[in-house]
Design a protein around this motif. Structure first.
Motif, PDB file in Angstrom:
ATOM      1  N   ALA A 129       0.809  -1.226   0.000  1.00 62.34           N
ATOM      2  CA  ALA A 129       0.000   0.000   0.000  1.00 62.34           C
ATOM      3  C   ALA A 129       0.837   1.270   0.000  1.00 62.34           C
ATOM      4  N   PHE A 130       2.057   1.203   0.531  1.00 60.15           N
ATOM      5  CA  PHE A 130       2.861   2.413   0.678  1.00 60.15           C
ATOM      6  C   PHE A 130       4.238   2.319   0.019  1.00 60.15           C
ATOM      7  N   GLY A 131       4.514   1.209  -0.636  1.00 58.42           N
ATOM      8  CA  GLY A 131       5.716   1.105  -1.441  1.00 58.42           C
ATOM      9  C   GLY A 131       7.034   1.054  -0.696  1.00 58.42           C
ATOM     10  N   LYS A 132       7.022   0.768   0.600  1.00 55.56           N
ATOM     11  CA  LYS A 132       8.259   0.720   1.385  1.00 55.56           C
ATOM     12  C   LYS A 132       8.749  -0.710   1.639  1.00 55.56           C
ATOM     13  N   LYS A 133       8.073  -1.685   1.028  1.00 53.01           N
ATOM     14  CA  LYS A 133       8.455  -3.091   1.136  1.00 53.01           C
ATOM     15  C   LYS A 133       8.438  -3.604   2.578  1.00 53.01           C
ATOM     16  N   LEU A 134       7.484  -3.100   3.352  1.00 48.27           N
ATOM     17  CA  LEU A 134       7.312  -3.585   4.716  1.00 48.27           C
ATOM     18  C   LEU A 134       6.177  -4.605   4.750  1.00 48.27           C
ATOM     19  N   PRO A 135       6.267  -5.610   5.608  1.00 50.50           N
ATOM     20  CA  PRO A 135       5.175  -6.586   5.702  1.00 50.50           C
ATOM     21  C   PRO A 135       3.943  -6.020   6.402  1.00 50.50           C
ATOM     22  N   ARG A 136       4.167  -4.988   7.250  1.00 55.06           N
ATOM     23  CA  ARG A 136       3.062  -4.398   8.002  1.00 55.06           C
ATOM     24  C   ARG A 136       3.334  -2.905   8.202  1.00 55.06           C
ATOM     25  N   TYR A 137       2.276  -2.102   8.051  1.00 53.68           N
ATOM     26  CA  TYR A 137       2.359  -0.670   8.338  1.00 53.68           C
ATOM     27  C   TYR A 137       1.326  -0.365   9.422  1.00 53.68           C
ATOM     28  N   THR A 138       1.788   0.083  10.590  1.00 56.14           N
ATOM     29  CA  THR A 138       0.889   0.404  11.701  1.00 56.14           C
ATOM     30  C   THR A 138       0.953   1.899  11.969  1.00 56.14           C
ATOM     31  N   PHE A 139      -0.202   2.544  11.992  1.00 58.41           N
ATOM     32  CA  PHE A 139      -0.262   3.988  12.164  1.00 58.41           C
ATOM     33  C   PHE A 139      -1.039   4.355  13.431  1.00 58.41           C
ATOM     34  N   ARG A 140      -0.377   5.147  14.281  1.00 56.14           N
ATOM     35  CA  ARG A 140      -1.013   5.794  15.423  1.00 56.14           C
ATOM     36  C   ARG A 140      -0.593   7.256  15.407  1.00 56.14           C
ATOM     37  N   TYR A 141      -1.454   8.146  15.895  1.00 60.63           N
ATOM     38  CA  TYR A 141      -1.115   9.569  15.879  1.00 60.63           C
ATOM     39  C   TYR A 141       0.021   9.871  16.849  1.00 60.63           C
ATOM     40  N   ILE A 142       1.032  10.602  16.354  1.00 68.47           N
ATOM     41  CA  ILE A 142       2.115  11.063  17.229  1.00 68.47           C
ATOM     42  C   ILE A 142       2.325  12.554  17.007  1.00 68.47           C
ATOM     43  N   CYS A 143       3.000  13.196  17.947  1.00 69.61           N
ATOM     44  CA  CYS A 143       3.284  14.627  17.868  1.00 69.61           C
ATOM     45  C   CYS A 143       4.496  14.850  16.955  1.00 69.61           C
ATOM     46  N   GLU A 144       4.376  15.738  15.978  1.00 70.51           N
ATOM     47  CA  GLU A 144       5.479  16.015  15.067  1.00 70.51           C
ATOM     48  C   GLU A 144       6.670  16.637  15.796  1.00 70.51           C
ATOM     49  N   GLU A 145       6.391  17.460  16.810  1.00 70.98           N
ATOM     50  CA  GLU A 145       7.475  18.135  17.524  1.00 70.98           C
ATOM     51  C   GLU A 145       8.157  17.223  18.552  1.00 70.98           C
ATOM     52  N   ASP A 146       7.467  16.196  18.967  1.00 72.05           N
ATOM     53  CA  ASP A 146       8.027  15.264  19.940  1.00 72.05           C
ATOM     54  C   ASP A 146       7.573  13.860  19.561  1.00 72.05           C
ATOM     55  N   GLY A 147       8.450  13.143  18.848  1.00 71.58           N
ATOM     56  CA  GLY A 147       8.078  11.830  18.329  1.00 71.58           C
ATOM     57  C   GLY A 147       7.702  10.820  19.390  1.00 71.58           C
ATOM     58  N   GLY A 148       8.074  11.086  20.644  1.00 71.90           N
ATOM     59  CA  GLY A 148       7.734  10.160  21.713  1.00 71.90           C
ATOM     60  C   GLY A 148       6.382  10.421  22.330  1.00 71.90           C
ATOM     61  N   LEU A 149       5.722  11.492  21.889  1.00 65.09           N
ATOM     62  CA  LEU A 149       4.422  11.868  22.451  1.00 65.09           C
ATOM     63  C   LEU A 149       3.305  11.340  21.552  1.00 65.09           C
ATOM     64  N   ARG A 150       2.511  10.444  22.092  1.00 64.89           N
ATOM     65  CA  ARG A 150       1.379   9.891  21.348  1.00 64.89           C
ATOM     66  C   ARG A 150       0.088  10.608  21.706  1.00 64.89           C
ATOM     67  N   MET A 151      -0.797  10.692  20.753  1.00 61.83           N
ATOM     68  CA  MET A 151      -2.090  11.330  20.989  1.00 61.83           C
ATOM     69  C   MET A 151      -2.987  10.446  21.853  1.00 61.83           C
ATOM     70  N   ASN A 152      -2.800   9.126  21.733  1.00 58.19           N
ATOM     71  CA  ASN A 152      -3.571   8.164  22.525  1.00 58.19           C
ATOM     72  C   ASN A 152      -5.084   8.356  22.393  1.00 58.19           C
ATOM     73  N   ASP A 153      -5.517   8.548  21.145  1.00 64.16           N
ATOM     74  CA  ASP A 153      -6.963   8.682  20.914  1.00 64.16           C
ATOM     75  C   ASP A 153      -7.632   7.326  20.725  1.00 64.16           C
ATOM     76  N   GLY A 154      -6.826   6.258  20.691  1.00 68.75           N
ATOM     77  CA  GLY A 154      -7.394   4.916  20.611  1.00 68.75           C
ATOM     78  C   GLY A 154      -7.594   4.389  19.210  1.00 68.75           C
ATOM     79  N   THR A 155      -7.246   5.174  18.186  1.00 66.58           N
ATOM     80  CA  THR A 155      -7.424   4.704  16.811  1.00 66.58           C
ATOM     81  C   THR A 155      -6.136   4.074  16.302  1.00 66.58           C
ATOM     82  N   VAL A 156      -6.271   2.943  15.625  1.00 69.73           N
ATOM     83  CA  VAL A 156      -5.124   2.247  15.053  1.00 69.73           C
ATOM     84  C   VAL A 156      -5.491   1.818  13.630  1.00 69.73           C
TER      85      VAL A 156
END
Length: 325
Positions: A132-159
């Motif tokens: 789906a995304f052309g990066k040759k990965l077996p799985r792509y998992t997306f959760r919202y994160i903060c652009e300014e702090d990659g360790g900060l998750r939005m934790n809205d519960g959507t995956v």
């Protein structure tokens, strides 16, 4: 071997596999335990129980909004929602579809007067037969994160998860590798895929489901025509790009020759024009130099006679004086 569009409905039915949308939905809809086991395998989580799956469950927020038909939509005992989509054809808008599906799942989960904090986790899972995304990965998992702090998750519960079935050998566990090999049409190699294979064959032996499939296929064709008319304006640009790429591949050599000929003609004309203009200007300068040598006219008169600027004539005169010194 006949192409897909040349097959009769019965021939298509006989060739169906678990990767086919109709069989996929039917097997998971009729077998709660299998659906639960598949979710646990894909997400690597434990699920206590799930509600009866809703195959091709339709949601629409209001009369004017665009509805969506989920392939398999289920909830567990804790209120978590799961949408499993089988994606056999290439699609360019899976990310936007996942976004829309998440929104509809939230609407389905929130009741009037309910606090937003009560929203449970929701998973949209695409089982893609391609990348789906052309990066040759077996799985792509997306959760919202903060652009300014990659360790900060939005934790809205959507995956949102997109599996690349063709990369089955790169999957994390043997269970996943076995399942996706089976999804790609290979023989079952685990207890789970053995049971899936048996359920697929049992479904295909049913005269009732064979008739349902043929009716369903006709309905899908009708809906596809209706949807094509509806979506044609908004996807025309994307189609044009794709068609242009195909044309470029098939006709590149011939087009290149024709374009090269036209470019060569234009370049030749431009070069000839530039050369003629340069030759004419050199001739004018030679005339101005001759007049300066004869000393028959002033600089401004020579400029007026030749069309050169006064500065150009003065520069020629300085060059002449330096040469004679």
């Amino acid at each position: 071997m006949k192409k897909e569009n040349q097959l009769t409905p019965l021939e298509k039915w006989e060739r169906l596999t678990f990767a086919d949308n109709f069989i996929f939905c039917k097997v998971l809809n009729d077998n709660v335990d299998i659906c639960k086991e598949l979710l646990e395998l894909l997400l690597e989580i434990k699920i206590e129980k799930i509600e009866l799956p809703s195959a091709e469950y339709s949601l629409k927020t209001d009369f004017h909004s665009r509805g969506v038909r989920f392939d398999v939509y289920v909830k567990d005992g804790g209120g978590r929602s799961f949408d499993i989509e089988i994606q056999t054809a290439h699609a360019t808008s899976l990310a936007k579809r996942a976004r829309y599906y998440q929104g509809l799942m939230d609407v389905d989960s929130v009741h009037t007067g309910m606090d937003y904090s009560k929203l449970k986790e929701s998973y949209v899972i695409f089982l893609c037969m391609g990348d789906a995304f052309g990066k040759k990965l077996p799985r792509y998992t997306f959760r919202y994160i903060c652009e300014e702090d990659g360790g900060l998750r939005m934790n809205d519960g959507t995956v949102n998860i997109f599996f690349n079935a063709r990369m089955y050998d790169k999957m994390e566990t043997e269970g996943l590798r076995s399942f996706f090999r089976f999804l790609c049409g290979m023989k079952p190699t685990s207890d789970f895929t053995d049971r899936l294979s048996a359920l697929v064959e049992r479904t295909k032996l049913s005269a009732q489901w064979r008739h349902s499939y043929m009716t369903w296929e006709q309905e899908m064709k009708y809906q596809a025509r209706e949807l094509a008319q509806e979506l044609a304006p908004e996807i025309a640009r994307e189609m044009a790009v794709g068609i242009a790429k195909d044309i470029a591949k098939d006709m590149a050599k011939d087009m290149a020759k024709d374009i090269a000929k036209d470019m060569a003609k234009d370049m030749a004309k431009n070069i000839a024009k530039d050369m003629a203009e340069e030759a004419a200007k050199e001739k004018v300068k030679e005339t101005a130099l001759n007049l300066l040598r004869l000393n028959v006219a002033a600089v401004d008169q020579i400029a007026q006679a030749t069309g050169l600027s006064v500065d150009e004539v003065r520069e020629l005169n300085d060059t002449l004086q330096s040469a004679q010194a």
